[in-house]
Design a protein around this motif. Sequence first.
Motif, mmCIF file in Angstrom:
data_model
loop_
_atom_site.group_PDB
_atom_site.id
_atom_site.type_symbol
_atom_site.label_atom_id
_atom_site.label_comp_id
_atom_site.label_asym_id
_atom_site.label_seq_id
_atom_site.Cartn_x
_atom_site.Cartn_y
_atom_site.Cartn_z
ATOM 1 N N ARG A 8 9.322 -8.815 -7.422
ATOM 2 C CA ARG A 8 9.549 -7.334 -7.149
ATOM 3 C C ARG A 8 8.330 -6.752 -8.014
ATOM 4 N NH1 ARG A 8 14.972 -4.589 -10.081
ATOM 5 N NH2 ARG A 8 13.443 -5.434 -11.948
ATOM 6 N N THR A 9 7.873 -7.001 -9.122
ATOM 7 C CA THR A 9 6.541 -6.393 -9.736
ATOM 8 C C THR A 9 5.413 -6.577 -8.929
ATOM 9 O OG1 THR A 9 7.585 -7.151 -11.964
ATOM 10 C CG2 THR A 9 5.157 -6.536 -11.784
ATOM 11 N N TYR A 10 5.188 -7.722 -8.187
ATOM 12 C CA TYR A 10 3.922 -8.012 -7.339
ATOM 13 C C TYR A 10 4.227 -6.839 -6.251
ATOM 14 C CZ TYR A 10 1.325 -10.266 -3.810
ATOM 15 O OH TYR A 10 0.349 -10.534 -2.619
ATOM 16 N N LEU A 11 5.269 -6.719 -5.631
ATOM 17 C CA LEU A 11 5.413 -6.040 -4.458
ATOM 18 C C LEU A 11 5.151 -4.450 -4.848
ATOM 19 C CD1 LEU A 11 8.590 -7.448 -2.748
ATOM 20 C CD2 LEU A 11 6.109 -7.537 -1.940
ATOM 21 N N MET A 12 5.665 -4.098 -5.991
ATOM 22 C CA MET A 12 5.724 -2.475 -6.552
ATOM 23 C C MET A 12 4.129 -2.473 -6.928
ATOM 24 S SD MET A 12 8.908 -2.366 -9.097
ATOM 25 C CE MET A 12 8.310 -0.563 -9.715
ATOM 26 N N ARG A 13 3.337 -3.666 -7.461
ATOM 27 C CA ARG A 13 2.083 -3.209 -7.533
ATOM 28 C C ARG A 13 1.057 -3.011 -6.573
ATOM 29 N NH1 ARG A 13 -2.119 -7.120 -8.833
ATOM 30 N NH2 ARG A 13 -3.674 -6.606 -10.320
ATOM 31 N N ASN A 18 -1.891 0.212 -2.471
ATOM 32 C CA ASN A 18 -2.109 0.794 -0.977
ATOM 33 C C ASN A 18 -1.920 1.994 -0.971
ATOM 34 O OD1 ASN A 18 -2.846 -1.893 0.006
ATOM 35 N ND2 ASN A 18 -0.698 -2.422 -0.102
ATOM 36 N N PHE A 19 -0.836 2.713 -1.706
ATOM 37 C CA PHE A 19 -0.361 3.994 -1.726
ATOM 38 C C PHE A 19 -1.592 4.830 -2.319
ATOM 39 C CE2 PHE A 19 0.913 7.873 -3.899
ATOM 40 C CZ PHE A 19 1.666 8.616 -3.022
ATOM 41 N N CYS A 20 -2.164 4.608 -3.192
ATOM 42 C CA CYS A 20 -3.438 5.120 -3.894
ATOM 43 C C CYS A 20 -4.783 5.017 -3.106
ATOM 44 C CB CYS A 20 -3.884 4.569 -5.315
ATOM 45 S SG CYS A 20 -2.521 4.836 -6.635
#
Length: 255
Positions: A8-13, A18-20
């Motif tokens: 979950r941490t990896y996906l959020m990161r 990608n958003f930034c």
Amino acid sequence: MGDFTGKRTYLMRNFLMNFCKLICLAITLPLQLMEFLGLYGMYKRLFPLLAYNITFSYNDKMHENKRNLFRDLCKFCNTDGTLRLLEIGCGSGANFKYYPYGCTVICTDPNPHFEKYLQMSMKASNHLTYESFVVASGEDLMAVQDESVDVVVCTLVLCSVNNVPQVLDEARRILRKGGALYFLEHVESDPSSWIYFFQHMLQPMWYYLGDGCMVTRATWRDLEAAGFSEIHLRHIEAPRVTFMIKPHILGYAIK
């Protein structure tokens, strides 16, 4: 539970990265338009001046690494004791002072506006013999004959070429058997690091500021796949440079 949390941490990161990155892409839209219209070429006239001034700072920080890298160039001298060296993307001649006395140098760069600063470096390094300055991309060195040089040098160049494998193919073509490609390049950081995060996030802006420079290339993989008979490669953390280009590789590959 631990594996789930880690994933979950990896996906959020990755989502945040990608958003930034998308935000950075949006900010560079005017620059992308300038490039599409051909107006970005004006920056290529200014870039050699910036690169020439940055060279002094970079050489100061990387002096020991460069000195150690190039100290054994003479072991690739031809049978008559001469050393004919071609530098891909020579820029303003940042490496000249590290080349051995009497070495013959062929300079190549796709940006003709470097020649003014190149001449200044040549005057400061009169221990070398300069054969020619060829305006050409690293992917197309057809002005240079097959197996005609003892050493090819490529420093801070593979980050900005269009096709890394093609450049390496050209280096192998013009090298004589037993000759060597010397390289010093900044590369992509470890995926688990914050440097990797910022490299990928800021790449869209870095591309335009660095005249096409890519900080997200795993260049060592291209070198390892290029078909050299022997490769000596080290990963280092460059001292006192911008965190975006801190991961480096250096070494040489023998044809």
